[in-house]
Design a protein around this motif. Structure first.
Motif, PDB file in Angstrom:
ATOM      1  N   ASN A 160       0.898  -1.205  -0.091  1.00  0.00           N
ATOM      2  CA  ASN A 160      -0.097  -0.137   0.052  1.00  0.00           C
ATOM      3  C   ASN A 160       0.791   1.191   0.101  1.00  0.00           C
ATOM      4  O   ASN A 160       2.148   1.319  -0.050  1.00  0.00           O
ATOM      5  N   HIS A 182      -5.973   7.579   2.338  1.00  0.00           N
ATOM      6  CA  HIS A 182      -5.151   6.306   2.764  1.00  0.00           C
ATOM      7  C   HIS A 182      -5.681   6.150   4.519  1.00  0.00           C
ATOM      8  O   HIS A 182      -6.872   5.890   4.481  1.00  0.00           O
ATOM      9  N   GLY A 183      -4.790   6.239   5.249  1.00  0.00           N
ATOM     10  CA  GLY A 183      -4.981   5.857   6.673  1.00  0.00           C
ATOM     11  C   GLY A 183      -6.028   6.985   7.221  1.00  0.00           C
ATOM     12  O   GLY A 183      -6.579   6.612   8.058  1.00  0.00           O
ATOM     13  N   GLY A 215     -14.647   1.769  -1.090  1.00  0.00           N
ATOM     14  CA  GLY A 215     -13.591   1.439  -2.323  1.00  0.00           C
ATOM     15  C   GLY A 215     -12.405   0.861  -1.969  1.00  0.00           C
ATOM     16  O   GLY A 215     -11.969   1.434  -0.722  1.00  0.00           O
ATOM     17  N   ARG A 271      -8.126  -0.086  -3.862  1.00  0.00           N
ATOM     18  CA  ARG A 271      -7.434  -0.383  -4.908  1.00  0.00           C
ATOM     19  C   ARG A 271      -7.293  -1.952  -5.336  1.00  0.00           C
ATOM     20  O   ARG A 271      -7.294  -1.947  -6.653  1.00  0.00           O
ATOM     21  N   ARG A 306     -18.500  -0.037  -9.796  1.00  0.00           N
ATOM     22  CA  ARG A 306     -17.522   0.129  -9.445  1.00  0.00           C
ATOM     23  C   ARG A 306     -16.748  -0.726  -8.552  1.00  0.00           C
ATOM     24  O   ARG A 306     -15.639  -0.279  -7.906  1.00  0.00           O
ATOM     25  N   ASN A 327     -14.386  -0.458   3.243  1.00  0.00           N
ATOM     26  CA  ASN A 327     -13.126  -0.864   3.404  1.00  0.00           C
ATOM     27  C   ASN A 327     -12.728  -0.736   5.132  1.00  0.00           C
ATOM     28  O   ASN A 327     -13.649  -0.342   5.823  1.00  0.00           O
ATOM     29  N   PHE A 335      -4.383   3.839  13.419  1.00  0.00           N
ATOM     30  CA  PHE A 335      -3.936   2.964  12.116  1.00  0.00           C
ATOM     31  C   PHE A 335      -2.661   2.672  12.074  1.00  0.00           C
ATOM     32  O   PHE A 335      -2.036   1.694  11.912  1.00  0.00           O
TER      33      PHE A 335
HETATM   34  C1  SDX Z   1      -6.621   2.411   2.819  1.00  0.00           C
HETATM   35  O1  SDX Z   1      -3.936   0.264  -0.526  1.00  0.00           O
HETATM   36  C2  SDX Z   1      -4.199  -0.260   0.721  1.00  0.00           C
HETATM   37  O2  SDX Z   1      -4.265  -1.564   0.744  1.00  0.00           O
HETATM   38  C3  SDX Z   1      -4.787   0.595   1.384  1.00  0.00           C
HETATM   39  C4  SDX Z   1      -5.254   0.121   2.688  1.00  0.00           C
HETATM   40  C5  SDX Z   1      -4.437  -0.383   3.796  1.00  0.00           C
HETATM   41  O3  SDX Z   1      -4.572  -1.290   4.789  1.00  0.00           O
HETATM   42  O4  SDX Z   1      -3.132   0.147   3.647  1.00  0.00           O
HETATM   43  O5  SDX Z   1      -6.324  -0.697   2.378  1.00  0.00           O
HETATM   44  C6  SDX Z   1      -5.959   1.312   3.617  1.00  0.00           C
HETATM   45  O6  SDX Z   1      -6.198   3.200   2.594  1.00  0.00           O
HETATM   46  C7  SDX Z   1      -8.116   1.992   2.525  1.00  0.00           C
HETATM   47  C8  SDX Z   1      -8.553   3.229   1.562  1.00  0.00           C
HETATM   48  C9  SDX Z   1      -9.071   4.398   2.482  1.00  0.00           C
HETATM   49  N1  SDX Z   1      -9.554   5.373   1.655  1.00  0.00           N
HETATM   50  C10 SDX Z   1     -10.925   5.862   1.389  1.00  0.00           C
HETATM   51  O7  SDX Z   1     -11.659   5.284   1.910  1.00  0.00           O
HETATM   52  C11 SDX Z   1     -11.136   7.037   0.734  1.00  0.00           C
HETATM   53  C12 SDX Z   1     -12.333   6.883  -0.358  1.00  0.00           C
HETATM   54  N2  SDX Z   1     -11.797   5.735  -1.274  1.00  0.00           N
HETATM   55  C13 SDX Z   1     -11.338   6.273  -2.507  1.00  0.00           C
HETATM   56  O8  SDX Z   1     -10.766   7.303  -2.659  1.00  0.00           O
HETATM   57  C14 SDX Z   1     -10.907   5.390  -3.472  1.00  0.00           C
HETATM   58  O9  SDX Z   1     -11.655   4.184  -3.503  1.00  0.00           O
HETATM   59  C15 SDX Z   1      -9.223   4.711  -3.083  1.00  0.00           C
HETATM   60  C16 SDX Z   1      -8.477   5.860  -3.011  1.00  0.00           C
HETATM   61  C17 SDX Z   1      -9.650   3.918  -1.843  1.00  0.00           C
HETATM   62  C18 SDX Z   1      -8.884   3.809  -4.379  1.00  0.00           C
HETATM   63  O10 SDX Z   1      -8.647   4.769  -5.455  1.00  0.00           O
HETATM   64  P1  SDX Z   1      -8.528   3.995  -6.761  1.00  0.00           P
HETATM   65  O11 SDX Z   1      -8.043   2.495  -6.559  1.00  0.00           O
HETATM   66  O12 SDX Z   1      -7.283   4.853  -7.559  1.00  0.00           O
HETATM   67  O13 SDX Z   1      -9.681   4.017  -7.618  1.00  0.00           O
HETATM   68  P2  SDX Z   1     -10.080   5.222  -8.523  1.00  0.00           P
HETATM   69  O14 SDX Z   1     -10.223   6.549  -7.921  1.00  0.00           O
HETATM   70  O15 SDX Z   1      -9.630   5.418  -9.841  1.00  0.00           O
HETATM   71  O16 SDX Z   1     -11.780   4.862  -8.444  1.00  0.00           O
HETATM   72  C19 SDX Z   1     -12.310   4.273  -9.453  1.00  0.00           C
HETATM   73  C20 SDX Z   1     -14.036   4.743  -9.861  1.00  0.00           C
HETATM   74  C21 SDX Z   1     -13.881   6.340 -10.014  1.00  0.00           C
HETATM   75  O17 SDX Z   1     -15.117   6.554 -10.910  1.00  0.00           O
HETATM   76  P3  SDX Z   1     -15.038   6.503 -12.663  1.00  0.00           P
HETATM   77  O18 SDX Z   1     -13.796   7.405 -12.816  1.00  0.00           O
HETATM   78  O19 SDX Z   1     -14.452   5.228 -12.855  1.00  0.00           O
HETATM   79  O20 SDX Z   1     -16.378   7.013 -13.020  1.00  0.00           O
HETATM   80  O21 SDX Z   1     -14.552   4.627  -8.737  1.00  0.00           O
HETATM   81  C22 SDX Z   1     -14.883   5.947  -8.024  1.00  0.00           C
HETATM   82  C23 SDX Z   1     -13.796   7.061  -8.805  1.00  0.00           C
HETATM   83  O22 SDX Z   1     -14.671   8.094  -8.921  1.00  0.00           O
HETATM   84  N3  SDX Z   1     -14.773   5.890  -6.699  1.00  0.00           N
HETATM   85  C24 SDX Z   1     -15.618   6.589  -5.722  1.00  0.00           C
HETATM   86  C25 SDX Z   1     -14.949   6.187  -4.541  1.00  0.00           C
HETATM   87  N4  SDX Z   1     -14.053   5.589  -4.647  1.00  0.00           N
HETATM   88  C26 SDX Z   1     -13.780   5.350  -5.842  1.00  0.00           C
HETATM   89  N5  SDX Z   1     -16.533   7.188  -5.893  1.00  0.00           N
HETATM   90  C27 SDX Z   1     -17.354   7.908  -5.018  1.00  0.00           C
HETATM   91  N6  SDX Z   1     -16.887   7.381  -3.464  1.00  0.00           N
HETATM   92  C28 SDX Z   1     -15.723   6.556  -3.337  1.00  0.00           C
HETATM   93  N7  SDX Z   1     -15.234   6.394  -2.086  1.00  0.00           N
END
Ligand code: SDX
Length: 432
Positions: free
Chosen positions: A234, A266-267, A307, A309, A358, A363, A386
């Motif tokens: 990550n 992220h965290g 959401g 990755r 999507r 998470n 975290f």
């Molecule tokens: C952690 O990597 C890890 O393992 C991290 C983690 C760990 O243990 O270390 O698991 C911990 O960081 C968990 C994630 C915490 N973050 C969040 O909850 C923030 C909200 N989530 C997003 O910002 C997003 O889902 C990410 C950052 C987690 C992932 O981003 P990606 O893989 O780059 O996905 P993306 O931004 O390309 O999204 C794909 C699509 C997009 O729409 P389209 O362009 O395809 O139309 O999904 C949409 C995004 O707009 N989308 C969301 C969304 N997350 C993705 N839309 C609304 N709300 C969301 N939360």
């Protein structure tokens, strides 16, 4: 070596690259010689398709919702182990026997104090200082108090004392920073308490009102820290490996990981989730308004806690934490309206095609804040929690990076330059 190959046909020439297979058959094309052979680099924004190393620490299967630490299922570790046992597993590759666990626990007790001079640092942070900023400052400063780690130490000889020291001191720093923020007297670590008991006691005990350490709360905290302990490459873990590859001290590498984890994507999401749920609750629980905003690409608003990755079905950690939520709130006799808001939001998202199409599911950060709130941990310390959990993962990856001649090479990605080509220099007086 590999007996499988990938071929690339480029400008009429065919190039061959070895294909390696992981423990579960996942495949990787080794392009280490791509630039040398073809004069081309790859371009992979956000490293979505790029592996930086081989690793034998953690395995994720995003489609099946699988998370294993050193081959053990996260569900079994969360159910049956203490956080220190799992930290030992991540660091050593095997679960400790009773003797090994006792010795490691003793090391952590031995190193639980921070240098008294460091306590004065807390007097000079502003009252509203961000706990993650304090944590990374203090961890970086540990380098000045334990300079023997200025270069890559020999991990085989002193690795246990190095890691026990950091795991134990970071816990003390986190609790002390909370006490200082409240203006309360510091509560020092006790030899007779284990890792989680000590943390809770240092956080919530006061001279006038002793803190009652509840086994249910200790068990839930162990579980939460275990669930956060590692997650392969990550953002923050890859940061620790990249910064560590420059040959800096362990403390500088870990402080970099803390800063990367701080990000709201992220965290930092755990804190953002609770603030999002509070916002929805305060706005007359107008779920549809916030779901609409999250789906509107012209609006930067996202639903925090949804959401991932890698996980394109459920995040196994979120499943376990959601179950713990109900158990912990019942054990503490706490009812938190935000839990009902969280459950209704998750239900609405699960039935909304935008999110389903999507693969956006809760998470690890979605429910954890609800539990931390119930324990009395302030929202601005959720990412510190975290970091406490993720520390053994960072340490295990740091050791794997420095212990392997290949991955120890300084990390330095390339780029595709698209800026201005060479142009004549214009002296100051001639510029328009
Ligand atoms: C952690 O990597 C890890 O393992 C991290 C983690 C760990 O243990 O270390 O698991 C911990 O960081 C968990 C994630 C915490 N973050 C969040 O909850 C923030 C909200 N989530 C997003 O910002 C997003 O889902 C990410 C950052 C987690 C992932 O981003 P990606 O893989 O780059 O996905 P993306 O931004 O390309 O999204 C794909 C699509 C997009 O729409 P389209 O362009 O395809 O139309 O999904 C949409 C995004 O707009 N989308 C969301 C969304 N997350 C993705 N839309 C609304 N709300 C969301 N939360």
């Amino acid at each position: 070596m590999s007996d499988k190959f990938a071929q690339l046909i480029l400008e009429g020439k065919t190039y061959t690259f070895p294909v390696y297979e992981g423990s579960y058959g996942e495949k990787a094309i080794d392009i280490s010689t791509l630039l040398k052979q073809t004069g081309h680099i790859t371009l992979d924004r956000g490293y979505v398709n790029t592996g930086s190393c081989t690793s034998d620490i953690t395995y994720l299967d995003g489609k099946a919702g699988v998370l294993d630490y050193r081959g053990y299922a996260i569900e079994e570790l969360a159910e049956n182990c203490s956080f220190v046992e799992v930290a030992y597993l991540l660091l050593h590759g095997d679960l400790p026997n009773e003797q090994e666990l006792m010795e490691y626990r003793d090391l952590m007790s031995q190193y639980a104090l921070i240098h008294e001079d460091m306590i004065h640092f807390f007097d000079h942070f502003p009252p509203n200082a961000e706990p993650m900023s304090i944590l990374s400052t203090m961890v970086n400063s540990l380098h000045n108090f334990y300079p023997e780690l200025t270069t890559h130490p020999d991990p085989t000889e002193t690795f246990d004392s190095i890691t026990a020291r950091l795991l134990s001191k970071v816990r003390t720093i986190a609790a002390f920073s909370y006490k200082k923020s409240k203006g309360h007297p510091l509560i020092y670590p006790r030899y007779d308490l284990n890792y989680c008991e000590n943390f809770l006691n240092m956080m919530f005990d006061t001279p006038t009102r002793p803190y009652k350490i509840l086994p249910e709360v200790v068990s839930t905290l162990n579980k939460l820290l275990i669930l956060h302990a590692d997650h392969e490459q990550n953002c923050s873990t890859s940061t620790v490996r990249l910064v560590g590859s420059a040959g800096v001290s362990l403390y500088a590498s870990i402080a970099s990981g803390i800063n990367a984890l701080w990000g709201p994507l992220h965290g930092g999401a755990a804190q953002e989730v609770v603030e999002m749920l509070e916002g929805i609750y305060a706005d007359d629980k107008d779920f549809e308004k916030y779901i609409r905003k999250a789906k509107d690409h012209s609006d930067p608003y996202r639903l925090s806690g949804f959401g991932h990755r890698v996980y394109k079905t459920f995040d196994p950690r979120a499943q376990i934490i959601k179950k713990s939520c109900d158990e912990t709130l019942a054990a503490l006799n706490v009812s938190d309206p935000l839990l009902d808001v969280a459950k209704e939001l998750a239900e609405r998202v699960r039935n909304d095609d935008y999110f389903v199409s999507r693969n956006l599911y809760p998470n690890v950060d979605f429910y954890s804040g609800i539990i931390y709130r119930a324990m009395g941990i302030p929202t601005n310390m959720f990412t510190v929690m975290f970091a406490l959990g993720r520390l053994p993962g960072w340490l295990a990856h740091w050791r794997e990076m420095i212990g392997n001649k290949e991955s120890r090479r300084i990390g330095r990605p390339r780029q595709l330059y698209i800026g201005p080509t060479r142009r004549r220099f214009i002296p100051l007086g001639e510029r328009k």
